[in-house]
Write a protein that holds these residues in place. Structure first.
Motif, short mmCIF file in Angstrom:
data_model
loop_
_atom_site.label_atom_id
_atom_site.label_comp_id
_atom_site.label_asym_id
_atom_site.label_seq_id
_atom_site.Cartn_x
_atom_site.Cartn_y
_atom_site.Cartn_z
N SER A 122 -26.90 14.17 15.59
CA SER A 122 -26.79 15.08 14.46
C SER A 122 -25.43 15.75 14.41
O SER A 122 -25.05 16.47 15.34
CB SER A 122 -27.86 16.16 14.55
OG SER A 122 -27.56 17.20 13.64
N ARG A 124 -24.81 18.04 12.44
CA ARG A 124 -25.01 19.47 12.19
C ARG A 124 -24.93 20.23 13.52
O ARG A 124 -24.39 21.32 13.58
CB ARG A 124 -26.40 19.76 11.60
CG ARG A 124 -26.57 19.43 10.15
CD ARG A 124 -27.93 19.95 9.65
NE ARG A 124 -27.90 21.37 9.36
CZ ARG A 124 -28.99 22.12 9.17
NH1 ARG A 124 -30.20 21.58 9.26
NH2 ARG A 124 -28.88 23.39 8.90
N TYR A 125 -25.52 19.64 14.56
CA TYR A 125 -25.58 20.29 15.87
C TYR A 125 -24.32 20.07 16.68
O TYR A 125 -23.91 20.92 17.44
CB TYR A 125 -26.73 19.67 16.70
CG TYR A 125 -28.09 20.16 16.36
CD1 TYR A 125 -28.75 19.68 15.24
CD2 TYR A 125 -28.74 21.08 17.17
CE1 TYR A 125 -30.04 20.11 14.95
CE2 TYR A 125 -30.03 21.52 16.87
CZ TYR A 125 -30.67 21.03 15.78
OH TYR A 125 -31.93 21.45 15.48
N SER A 126 -23.77 18.88 16.58
CA SER A 126 -22.76 18.46 17.56
C SER A 126 -21.54 17.89 16.87
O SER A 126 -21.57 17.58 15.67
CB SER A 126 -23.37 17.41 18.50
OG SER A 126 -24.53 17.94 19.12
N ILE A 127 -20.48 17.73 17.64
CA ILE A 127 -19.22 17.25 17.10
C ILE A 127 -19.11 15.74 17.33
O ILE A 127 -19.36 15.26 18.43
CB ILE A 127 -18.05 18.01 17.78
CG1 ILE A 127 -18.18 19.51 17.43
CG2 ILE A 127 -16.71 17.46 17.34
CD1 ILE A 127 -17.23 20.40 18.20
N MET A 181 -10.42 22.06 11.11
CA MET A 181 -11.37 22.94 10.40
C MET A 181 -12.40 23.54 11.35
O MET A 181 -12.83 24.68 11.19
CB MET A 181 -12.07 22.16 9.27
CG MET A 181 -11.13 21.83 8.11
SD MET A 181 -11.99 21.16 6.65
CE MET A 181 -12.42 19.53 7.22
N GLY A 189 -14.48 28.53 13.54
CA GLY A 189 -14.08 27.60 12.50
C GLY A 189 -15.20 27.32 11.50
O GLY A 189 -16.27 27.93 11.56
N LEU A 190 -14.93 26.36 10.62
CA LEU A 190 -15.91 25.96 9.61
C LEU A 190 -17.18 25.40 10.29
O LEU A 190 -17.09 24.74 11.32
CB LEU A 190 -15.28 24.88 8.73
CG LEU A 190 -16.08 24.43 7.50
CD1 LEU A 190 -16.22 25.57 6.49
CD2 LEU A 190 -15.41 23.22 6.85
N ALA A 191 -18.33 25.66 9.69
CA ALA A 191 -19.59 25.16 10.24
C ALA A 191 -19.53 23.64 10.36
O ALA A 191 -19.02 22.96 9.48
CB ALA A 191 -20.75 25.57 9.34
N ARG A 192 -20.09 23.14 11.48
CA ARG A 192 -20.08 21.69 11.70
C ARG A 192 -20.73 20.92 10.56
O ARG A 192 -20.27 19.85 10.18
CB ARG A 192 -20.86 21.36 12.98
CG ARG A 192 -20.12 21.67 14.23
CD ARG A 192 -21.03 21.63 15.47
NE ARG A 192 -20.50 22.58 16.43
CZ ARG A 192 -21.22 23.29 17.29
NH1 ARG A 192 -22.54 23.16 17.33
NH2 ARG A 192 -20.64 24.15 18.09
N GLU A 193 -21.81 21.50 10.03
CA GLU A 193 -22.55 20.81 8.97
C GLU A 193 -21.72 20.65 7.71
O GLU A 193 -22.04 19.83 6.86
CB GLU A 193 -23.88 21.53 8.67
CG GLU A 193 -23.72 22.91 8.08
CD GLU A 193 -25.07 23.61 7.85
OE1 GLU A 193 -26.04 23.31 8.56
OE2 GLU A 193 -25.12 24.46 6.94
N LEU A 194 -20.66 21.45 7.58
CA LEU A 194 -19.75 21.31 6.44
C LEU A 194 -18.54 20.45 6.79
O LEU A 194 -18.14 19.58 6.02
CB LEU A 194 -19.28 22.69 5.96
CG LEU A 194 -20.33 23.52 5.24
CD1 LEU A 194 -19.84 24.94 5.01
CD2 LEU A 194 -20.69 22.86 3.91
N ARG A 196 -18.12 18.04 8.74
CA ARG A 196 -18.39 16.60 8.83
C ARG A 196 -18.20 15.87 7.51
O ARG A 196 -18.04 14.65 7.48
CB ARG A 196 -19.81 16.37 9.30
CG ARG A 196 -20.84 16.96 8.34
CD ARG A 196 -22.24 16.49 8.65
NE ARG A 196 -23.24 17.33 7.97
CZ ARG A 196 -24.51 17.02 7.91
NH1 ARG A 196 -24.96 15.93 8.49
NH2 ARG A 196 -25.36 17.80 7.30
N MET A 197 -18.25 16.60 6.40
CA MET A 197 -18.18 15.89 5.11
C MET A 197 -16.80 15.31 4.85
O MET A 197 -16.63 14.52 3.93
CB MET A 197 -18.61 16.80 3.96
CG MET A 197 -17.53 17.71 3.45
SD MET A 197 -17.99 18.53 1.91
CE MET A 197 -18.66 20.05 2.52
#
Lengths: 303, 303, 303, 303
Positions: A122, A124-127, A181, A189-194, A196-197
């Protein structure tokens, strides 16, 4: 394939450990367990677990047909019978769990096979890691001029070089910006869920994917087919090698009845009968469209 | 339970044979493998195969959540977290295959759980055995007067005797006629697929049934529940015992969050807050219907 | 078919009422809506609702293939293309809901098609009616001597009379006892969920059954096939008539590619090529088993 | 939302055309049909078709429970009863088909709901449009410092500007290169199935998505939840508005029992009983972990 030394050591450890079990054991599959087989430039497939073997297929069939299956002398004959008559439930009695690392655009095709269990990494959770699919030069195909979803000749020279350059540079720039980011550890920084886009569809993801043998063979029929996109076909082919050693009789029947077989329409069967009677049938007299006729001829010409 | 000496010998043989495997092994489940646990008068459940264990659930979850799961220190805590938040996919990574012998009216309820693989004994192909479910005297319950699908007091004395007599005689007569219609070996009797229609729903059938742990727990929640019909509940309970030894941490979380838990509506939560604030809430002031209020009180009174 | 005057009046009322809608409308299907078509002695099928039409299949396909589908000039050609290449998802975009009354032994086969939604009459809640399937004399087939799941010659004379007598008498006796065990209104009889177990598999049940067109066609392929048990085949045939009027282009493609088509193995295709080259191929030289060869000859002989 | 004038004209045309039907009609849903409701910067949802209404849920339930449902006086009470007791099959009797335009990273979450039918725009066949999701300034959230999959404060000033600049520039550069690799009409450029891998997850795709009401409500419970990623939650909320007008009674029950309700574990229920008896319970004396206790307190504090 990019496995860290730690991961390789863990795989070796998993492979070394053996424990007694009362369950059905497929020697052919035991030899593959945990080994990561490279696919594309950074991907792999590896078998994490399995349930059943050729005998388990027959055992389940014999529950259904009871005394009625006594007439089929051996397991191989029974498996061929089941495959020929589309008796799919005995094949569902075997199960496989795979760990797959694959580019996102391949994952998007793959996930359309709904009858499977999936746990995907995911973002969202991880890089995500900095790993992108970049085709080998001989895979850099042009758009087919006759088939909307096909490939034509391989790009050459400067044109090929330019494409490879774009793919690499854009992917790396996107990843640089992804990291930027996300911020460094100290920052917020920016949320991972964002973030990633910003990453392209060539980036690698990974998942555990579990399915039964019937659905797996259906997957292989579609994805190991010559019309499948090459980048998913190589995964299907790597899986097929393991399946062949896992359930050799089922796989042989699959090759004969599914991969090597063909479905003919009522119209095509009619033409065939006329041809066997000595008549010369052409597209014009076949009642088939040009496309159908071309496919019909290809089936008859196949070697 | 009616297993022939041959079947019992085969089970012993299966249990005695052990082979090495590299796969995840659940010691708790190995001890149950192949053993037929009796259920009702002629039925049984036995585990034929399984895939995975508690660690396999966590392994799959850690693929999804990547570095993000490092914060959960141990497997048990992670499994409780997954169960609490309805993260069902890691539980789908375990699989079980059961051999079940059960009356047809129980099979008809059971099969409504669609996410499973089934091979059932076919009465088109083969001849069913003369085995019928006849309830124990303490299971001969009257129709509940308050619940359309429930049971009331146990029938007594002559009334009970009369019912048992009917069930036995009708079943045996139906079977006598089944055999008669099928004809003896020399004759050409009625087709099996037709003759079977004379048999009552109390006759036993059997199947191989395979499902994943998530769907199995869903099955257990519904069928081991006190509102389930007793004749399917005893199967669910026998399976639950095996599951408890197979995946102890997952089963403990299931007991806490599912079997022992309860879902409250927004309205019920509102009442609860008022009650915690010291207000006396009655059905009339609750905003709930009589039925809902009765169920709400039962949840609060449960010990 | 046993519909009460009240039920028939309600059906007439439902058919009479029309309301405007913006949705896709299939004129052919509107004509069938709600009408109960008799099947077997007391059963029926009737269409309760539907979603989509031939155009809806194409509309969904065109979303997938975007500009790429411009090349296929018309809907019929596109639908044939989709069917020929097993592109199943556009056919999933149509849905049908049926009300079916059917014997329990037929329901037990039918329910094995898992990708469907079902609400069945519950004999735990409610009391079943006294309605049993009793075959017509010409359906009273003997067991096939060559096929474990097939039928042979029709029983004649006294043998037939004796079978019919058994089926009727046993069913009625079982129902008499069912009623007796349930008790009269004043008494507290045996729980419904228990009493039902005395009833034979020939008793009628009913359900609402909803599925998509792809899965429905799969159902029809298996159940309208000549190898299906006659008692389920007549249901499939009654449904097929409605489907033909609902989605005429999809149904025509289905008839050509599925019902009238055949799948040949790699081995069979090889034989075919040899035969087209003028070689005489026999079972002995075919590489096929006797069973396969028999089926292969049947496909070539089919008219 | 980017709909061409042609598309808007077609929607108007579809909305204007009305035809008579005998099927169940939901007036509330008819008003929504075909209208594209904007979501995010370029996305939308629009209802293409539906089957059933509140009455259809009850009709199916009444088939199941037969005379047993007479006790529930009205449809609303019956629907609440079904929802409260997790009787899901009657809700499966309604179906909806949506046309959705959404960013790829949202589509990747969405597709994990497997019980649905999907036709997605294919980037193998066709060329994607230059449309990317760029968050509104108030959606540019930082990574949460407490929740691995959550968002923290909104980025401000220069940091926000820098992020927006990266997202826009990288997306446009990737698209420029996508076009360049595809080549102009005269040339033979890179195959579409390869070129697409350069595009970021923020690019928009579209699909037809069809599912039944039970599975749709499950989707809404997870995706309209406050813990869902905002970019999918806004789609769930837009769909929820249509559902509310389609099946008002079912939606009201869903809000009370699912969206506004909560599931408590056996341990939490035990604490609750102690609290209602006047005891002061703390995390230390609750037997719950810190995480569970925090969630338990949040449920009790919810207004």
């Amino acid at each position: 394939m990019t496995l860290t030394p730690e991961q390789l050591a863990q795989i070796e450890e998993e492979r070394a450990a053996q424990r007694p079990t009362r369950r059905a054991v497929s020697e052919g599959m035991e030899a593959h367990l945990y080994t990561a087989y490279p696919v594309l430039d950074h991907g792999f497939i590896r078998v994490i677990d399995y349930m059943g073997d050729d005998a388990a297929i027959c055992q389940a069939a014999r529950v259904s047909y009871g005394r009625g299956t006594k007439s089929v002398q051996n397991d191989e004959g029974l498996i061929r019978y089941l495959m020929r008559h589309w008796h799919s439930t005995p094949f569902e009695m075997c199960e496989i769990k795979l760990h797959v690392k694959l580019p996102v655009f391949v994952a998007r095709q793959w996930i359309r096979h709904r009858t499977a269990n999936v746990n995907e990494y995911s973002a969202r959770y991880s890089i995500l890691d900095r790993e992108f699919y970049v085709p080998e030069p001989d895979a850099l195909a042009a758009q087919s001029s006759t088939n909307n979803q096909g490939r034509g000749a391989v790009l050459q020279g400067e044109e090929a070089a330019r494409v490879l350059d774009i793919l690499k540079r854009d992917a790396n720039r996107a990843y640089d910006h992804y990291e930027e980011m996300l911020g460094t550890d100290g920052q917020q920084g920016l949320a991972r869920e964002l973030a990633r886009m910003n990453l392209p569809a060539s980036i690698y993801t990974q998942w555990y994917w579990k399915t039964d043998l019937h659905n797996l063979l259906h997957f292989l029929r579609l994805r190991a087919d010559s019309h499948a996109q090459m980048e998913i076909r190589v995964y299907a082919e790597a899986i097929a090698k393991c399946v062949k050693d896992w359930v050799p009789a089922a796989y042989a029947a699959f090759e004969d009845y599914r991969m090597g077989g063909a479905t003919l329409s009522a119209g095509a069967l009619g033409c065939l009968r006329r041809m066997l009677d000595g008549e010369t049938v052409t597209q014009e007299t076949s009642g088939m469209s040009k496309g159908e006729w071309r496919e019909f001829e290809a089936i008859l010409a196949r070697r």
